[in-house]
Scaffold this active site. Structure first.
Site, mmCIF file in Angstrom:
data_model
loop_
_atom_site.group_PDB
_atom_site.id
_atom_site.type_symbol
_atom_site.label_atom_id
_atom_site.label_comp_id
_atom_site.label_asym_id
_atom_site.label_seq_id
_atom_site.Cartn_x
_atom_site.Cartn_y
_atom_site.Cartn_z
ATOM 1 N N ARG A 249 33.920 41.060 50.056
ATOM 2 C CA ARG A 249 35.036 41.364 50.368
ATOM 3 C C ARG A 249 35.338 40.575 51.794
ATOM 4 N NH1 ARG A 249 37.585 45.780 49.157
ATOM 5 N NH2 ARG A 249 39.417 44.640 49.852
ATOM 6 N N ARG B 156 47.364 48.539 53.842
ATOM 7 C CA ARG B 156 46.686 49.267 52.711
ATOM 8 C C ARG B 156 47.212 50.619 52.537
ATOM 9 N NH1 ARG B 156 41.378 49.608 49.992
ATOM 10 N NH2 ARG B 156 40.934 51.791 49.542
ATOM 11 N N CYS C 42 34.107 48.122 42.578
ATOM 12 C CA CYS C 42 34.540 48.114 43.620
ATOM 13 C C CYS C 42 34.242 49.004 44.711
ATOM 14 C CB CYS C 42 36.326 47.678 43.405
ATOM 15 S SG CYS C 42 36.899 49.240 42.633
ATOM 16 N N GLN D 99 40.550 42.168 46.408
ATOM 17 C CA GLN D 99 39.413 42.300 45.583
ATOM 18 C C GLN D 99 39.190 41.426 44.810
ATOM 19 O OE1 GLN D 99 37.354 45.554 45.959
ATOM 20 N NE2 GLN D 99 36.111 44.341 44.917
ATOM 21 N N HIS E 289 45.828 45.018 43.591
ATOM 22 C CA HIS E 289 44.506 44.816 44.588
ATOM 23 C C HIS E 289 43.910 43.539 44.680
ATOM 24 C CE1 HIS E 289 41.534 45.919 47.197
ATOM 25 N NE2 HIS E 289 40.763 47.038 46.514
ATOM 26 N N ASP F 245 35.334 51.347 37.649
ATOM 27 C CA ASP F 245 36.063 51.789 39.125
ATOM 28 C C ASP F 245 36.232 53.584 39.000
ATOM 29 O OD1 ASP F 245 37.370 52.179 41.505
ATOM 30 O OD2 ASP F 245 39.201 51.819 40.804
#
Length: 342
Positions: free
Chosen positions: A317, A108, A272, A138, A135, A231
């Site tokens: 997730r 990440r 998210c 996600q 991503h 987001d």
């Protein structure tokens, strides 16, 4: 035993077919059910997993850690102070060292090039926990949440509001198009996704019977939507003028008026996380007071209201990441014939 995904890395959505993305989503739903029923699923028994975090995280780190343990593997966290990320040792050299010791690697961080190099040179599956461009883990969680809620994905309409040219805008645009989900991006034109990504999404949408809409009008973006998604307005590590960004995105805040603009009673709200929906964080309080706003990208009444599924989405997730790890590193029976084009 056959495993279609054996030793495959999971770096970006565009690497996978529609059938493959649907497999990850359905497998994640299956693993969630197994966990709820306390059925062991040690597909990675005895494996060692390196978790590389150039960027901090709550959900991604927690999900990869718990997923590893549930699958029987041992996770080892390596933060930005534990690994060089090209400063004193090249990413390629790091990849070769870690690949000789670990069975799988999560990354990440910032550059997509870093995760691609890790995958090319480590010799083990590498999973993208987030880069500035994509991503993908996600996405499996998000579309898993949609399928869990509505029972299907095709013909649903998803609207993303806010900064459309960040990793979330890119990933939602392409993944929705590949899955036959109508995707609307509501953002100022200056914050629309790059044209090559828009073109890619439109090509995929044409194949799968879905629509792509980019508009600067938030009401038009929301109309007819089954899900509204947002987001944070300023991404981690992004160097922008907060006043310019927040003033540009104020019209795209998900509030009750925008929820009503969908024209539907069962629209769900996704995020998210983390979210600045009140002043109960240092950053949320600082920005809220500075710009005289009770909340930024989503209002608290919507975030904690009956249409919100943000915490189910957050839990997912775990199950989606577990599905990706198990499918790409585990000894599962997943024949190639399952993915033959019909």
């Amino acid at each position: 035993m056959t495993n279609h995904f054996q030793n495959t890395s999971f770096l970006k959505e565009i690497d996978f077919t529609t059938a493959e993305l649907n497999y990850f989503i359905d497998f994640a739903l299956h693993l969630k059910d197994m966990k709820k029923k306390n059925i062991p699923h040690k597909y990675l028994q005895g494996k060692n997993i390196a978790l590389l975090f150039e960027k901090n995280s709550t959900r991604t780190r927690s999900a990869f850690t718990v997923a590893s343990v549930d699958l029987g593997a041992h996770p080892e966290f390596l933060g930005k102070n534990d690994i060089q990320f090209g400063k004193k040792e090249s990413t390629s050299d790091t990849a070769k060292v870690l690949g000789s010791m670990f069975d799988g690697i999560e990354f990440r961080g910032f550059a997509q090039e870093t995760v691609e190099t890790l995958a090319a040179d480590s010799g083990v599956p590498v999973w993208n926990g987030l880069t500035d461009q994509w991503h993908p883990t996600q996405m499996i969680a998000d579309f898993m949440t949609l399928k869990e809620h509505f029972g299907h994905l095709k013909v649903l309409t998803l609207t993303y509001l806010g900064d459309g040219r960040n990793n979330m805008g890119n990933s939602l645009l392409v993944t929705a198009a590949k899955l036959g989900v109508n995707i609307h991006i509501g953002a100022p034109e200056s914050l629309w996704p790059a044209q090559d990504i828009v073109d890619l999404a439109k090509a995929e949408a044409a194949k799968h019977g879905s629509d792509v809409l980019l508009t600067a009008d938030p009401q038009e973006a929301a109309a007819g939507s089954d899900a509204l998604y947002t987001d944070v307005w300023i991404s981690m590590g992004e160097d922008v003028d907060p006043a310019e960004r927040i003033n540009a995105l104020k019209p795209y805040q998900i509030n009750q008026a925008l929820l009503d603009a969908t024209g539907k009673d069962d629209t769900i709200v996704l995020h998210c996380l983390p979210a600045f929906h009140d002043h109960k964080t240092t950053v949320g309080k600082q920005l809220g007071e500075q710009f005289h706003m009770d909340a930024l990208e989503v209002t608290d009444d919507v975030f904690n209201g009956p249409h919100s599924v943000v915490f189910e989405e957050a839990e997912n997730r775990l199950h989606s990441i577990k599905a990706v790890m198990a499918a790409t590193l585990g000894d599962l029976f997943i024949p190639d014939s399952l993915f033959d084009e019909k």
